[in-house]
Design an enzyme around this catalytic site. Structure first.
Site, PDB file in Angstrom:
ATOM      1  N   GLU A  99       2.780 -18.828  35.528  1.00  0.00           N
ATOM      2  CA  GLU A  99       2.716 -19.344  34.151  1.00  0.00           C
ATOM      3  C   GLU A  99       2.753 -20.876  34.132  1.00  0.00           C
ATOM      4  OE1 GLU A  99       5.803 -16.539  32.705  1.00  0.00           O
ATOM      5  OE2 GLU A  99       4.403 -16.220  31.061  1.00  0.00           O
ATOM      6  N   GLU A 119       5.968  -9.128  36.066  1.00  0.00           N
ATOM      7  CA  GLU A 119       7.090  -8.826  35.162  1.00  0.00           C
ATOM      8  C   GLU A 119       7.087  -7.373  34.702  1.00  0.00           C
ATOM      9  OE1 GLU A 119       5.210 -11.487  35.093  1.00  0.00           O
ATOM     10  OE2 GLU A 119       6.414 -13.275  34.752  1.00  0.00           O
TER      11      GLU A 119
END
Ligand code: NAI
Length: 719
Positions: A99, A119
């Site tokens: 990210e 995730e």
């Protein structure tokens, strides 16, 4: 962590980074770089040759929205910078690491790097803008695939997809500095993902509808893939800032769902298995593994083939032995086909297939004289196994380890016919052995710690999860499973249908219910075991009541199906009807429903409507109840071992944490009360009687799962 902030070039600073716990440090350094007029561009790279493995999930239990908001705001800060920000990805960029990289204006990686947003596998979604930036960068289909599966994407694929701008052979930091120099002064607007439109698809609506169904089906009740999908979908319909809000909202929903807690528990439980300790204190600290330079597998049936492939995967040369020429030819063809399929899979995944080591196929036991390890995988018959182990102890060198893949049989009895009981061990693979991750490592009374260490280290080198367990009939997994199946059979006798039972367990999260799994594995497998135990077949004493054995309830229905040749998929009929023998399409079978009605009539059973709750509770609680017995017998060292076995060997839905974690979440008092209720209603099913250890835990006020093992120790203490 910003480990270092050093000037690599007059105009270029290098941030060597990062772990999200020190997001603040990154923020500080980015701000500093932004305000320093001598800095023209920034290269963000990682410490110790790795960009970032993502967030430290040990902290997730305490995490709140603020922590994730702050990571997102740093990503945003990087993205908004007026100076070119270049991510130099070495080795891996996962989760928060990727990210951060997506916030950068350019991304460069080395050849062996992998990127991903895993995730989803711990019950969450990328909460720092990943679900909004990735679809803008690579389009919706690829973003859905990567975010909902959490898969690792190799650098070459990431380049093709557009996640990376460049892939270099060597150090990406040098290349990133060069690139930063080249692009300084160029407009950054087009490089900011937050300003980009999500690439359009001509049929976006229809695509998303279909994708949602696919994700839901694959998720089997797990929320995170579905929420990941919804977050990516939001990127299509919402402006960037609103998409970020939606992502946050979905993230917080997942964080509070309980599933993320279960998935994180499962992650740590599995990791904890690497550190085995026996009741006598033996552990890695006291035992060294022996090197396994050459191994042998005896029996090339269903299991032996996969075991050979697993050993070869660990680069261990294998002698593969069968009982006769015909079986050897069949086994050899199957092993070679398996190896070819594996090589093809590697090729399709963009990996370079290695030159396969071809096993030495033989009928000659003499070929085993110099191996370091034998894994026996012949028929599940104690006399045959003993005969083979006796032979092995004569032929194999004295230091060779002798392993058996038995599903149920007594390791001590097998060891007793050898000259080296300390080197005899259970190495119990699961089917298909080249795919399933679990290996139960079973120690007998005399198995040495070094033999356990060798088996555990072998499991690791095959890419498997070894769990050390004690010796009893069926060890941990199969011992518990018996009760689960018994309940399914009794429920069917009492009025349920196979479809009803399977549906309830599928809705709980299993890919298939117990009856469908039975058909897949072959009903004859259990039949042979029951015949071996004298519960059915010729050895059954005349006059034995049809529905009881040793005073306990017994369902003869599975035996009756086998007697009629209904073995499941392989014969085209079992609990279900299949399109053809070997077929995979299961249909409810009207014949079977009629047969069940006749059976109930014959045995004066009044069929009743059984609720979904009763089906679920009887199947799951009876299985976990045996888990409490296994803990108190010391067969499993802790509940985490049982859960790791169930998740990795029996397809127990990971998002519920495994049977023991699940019961802890339901609440031990409720599980106890339900078992008491069912035991009273079924006095001839002793497995429903709550285990004394479960009762003890409830009496102690239901301590948290991580304390259960210490209560076993205090219970068994002789002091
Ligand atoms: P299988 O029936 O498919 O294969 C057994 C193989 O052993 C046959 O190819 C047979 O020719 C060979 N064999 C028999 N006697 C032999 C001898 N004297 N010398 C050399 N080879 C001999 O059986 P499967 O299913 O592979 O099971 C093997 C063992 O693995 C059993 O102990 C079983 O309980 C255990 N197991 C089976 C699992 C399964 O799902 N099938 C799962 C985990 C363990």
């Amino acid at each position: 962590m910003v480990d270092c902030f050093q000037t690599l070039h007059t105009h270029f600073n290098c941030l060597i980074y990062f772990s999200p716990v020190v997001t603040q440090a990154l923020e500080r350094d980015v701000n500093q770089a932004n305000s320093d007029p001598t800095v023209k561009a920034v290269v963000i790279c990682g410490a110790n040759g790795k960009f970032s493995a993502g967030a430290d999930i040990r902290n997730f239990a305490n995490i709140g929205q603020s922590k994730f908001s702050s990571l997102e705001s740093v990503v945003s800060l990087i993205e908004k910078s007026d100076k070119p920000m270049v991510a130099a990805i070495e080795d891996l960029a996962f989760g928060g690491g990727l990210e951060i990289a997506l916030g950068c204006h350019y991304r460069i990686a080395n050849m062996k790097a992998r990127v991903g947003l895993p995730e989803v596998t711990i019950g969450l979604l990328p909460g720092a803008g990943g679900t909004q930036r990735l679809p803008r960068l690579i389009g919706v289909p690829a973003a859905i695939d990567i975010i909902t599966t959490g898969r690792h994407v190799p650098a070459t694929e990431a380049l093709k997809l557009g996640i990376l701008d460049e892939v270099v052979e060597e150090n990406p930091i040098e290349a990133a500095i060069n690139l930063a120099q080249r692009v300084t002064g160029q407009p950054l607007g087009p490089r900011r993902l937050c300003l980009k439109e999500v690439p359009k698809l001509p049929n976006m609506e229809a695509f998303l509808d279909e994708a949602r169904l696919k994700v839901k089906k694959r998720a089997n009740g797990q929320l995170s893939p579905q929420m990941c999908f919804e977050a990516v979908r939001a990127s299509v319909y919402l402006p960037f800032a609103e998409g970020i809000q939606k992502e946050k909202q979905l993230f917080m929903y997942l964080l509070s769902s309980g599933q993320s807690k279960a998935l994180q528990y499962a992650f740590f439980a599995q990791r904890a298995m690497e550190k085995w300790v026996l009741p006598n204190g033996a552990s890695w600290g006291t035992a060294d593994p022996q090197p396994v330079k050459k191994a042998a597998v005896i029996g090339l049936g269903t299991m032996g083939r996969g075991i050979v492939a697993s050993l070869l995967k660990a680069k261990i040369p294998v002698v593969a032995l069968e009982q006769d020429k015909k079986q050897l030819e069949v086994g050899k063809a199957a092993v070679m086909a398996l190896l070819e399929r594996e090589a093809l899979k590697m090729h399709q995944n963009g990996q370079k297939p290695k030159k396969p080591i071809v096993p030495h196929f033989t009928l000659d036991f003499g070929a085993l004289k110099d191996v370091d390890l034998v894994i026996e995988a012949v028929f599940e018959e104690i006399a045959l196994k003993k005969e083979i182990f006796h032979k092995l102890s004569v032929i194999c060198k004295p230091e060779a380890l002798l392993g058996t893949n038995t599903s149920y049989l007594d390791i001590d009895e097998i060891a007793s016919v050898t000259d080296r009981p300390h080197k005899v061990i259970g190495i119990h693979f699961f089917s298909p052995a080249h795919i399933m991750k679990l290996v139960e490592i079973i120690y007998g009374q005399q198995t040495s710690p070094s033999a356990i260490a060798t088996a555990m280290s072998l499991a690791k080198s095959m890419g498997k999860i070894g769990v050390v367990v004690g010796n009893c009939f069926g060890f941990v997994g199969n011992r518990m499973l018996t009760h689960y199946y018994d309940q399914a059979y009794f429920l069917i006798e009492d009025g349920s249908t196979p479809e009803e039972v399977d549906k309830v367990l599928q809705e709980f999260g299993f890919k298939m219910g117990p009856l469908r799994v039975g058909d897949l594995a072959g009903l004859d497998v259990g039949w042979r075991i029951r015949k071996g135990k004298g519960q059915t077949g010729d050895a059954l004493p005349p006059g034995t009541p049809p529905r009881h054995r040793d005073g306990m309830r017994y369902s003869p229905i599975p035996d009756m199906l086998c007697e009629m040749g209904r073995y499941g998929e392989k014969t085209g009929k079992g609990w279900y009807l299949y399109d053809k023998p070997g077929g995979k399409i299961a249909q409810p079978d009207p014949w079977l429903h009629g047969f069940l009605s006749d059976f109930r009539r014959t045995h004066n059973i009044t069929a009743r409507t059984i609720s979904q709750d009763e089906i679920l509770e009887r199947c799951l609680y009876s299985l976990a109840n045996e888990g409490f017995r296994i803990l108190s017998d010391g067969i499993a060292s802790c509940p985490e071992a049982i859960d790791t076995i169930y998740i990795n060997g029996y397809a127990w839905p990971r998002h519920t944490g495994g049977p023991m974690f699940y019961t802890s979440q339901v609440g031990l008092p409720k599980v106890l009360a339900k078992l008491q209720e069912y035991a009273e209603a079924n006095p001839d099913i002793p497995s429903l009687q709550p285990s004394p250890f479960l009762q003890k835990l409830v009496a102690l006020g239901s301590p948290p799962l991580k304390e259960w093992a210490s209560h076993v120790r205090s219970q068994n203490s002789k002091l």
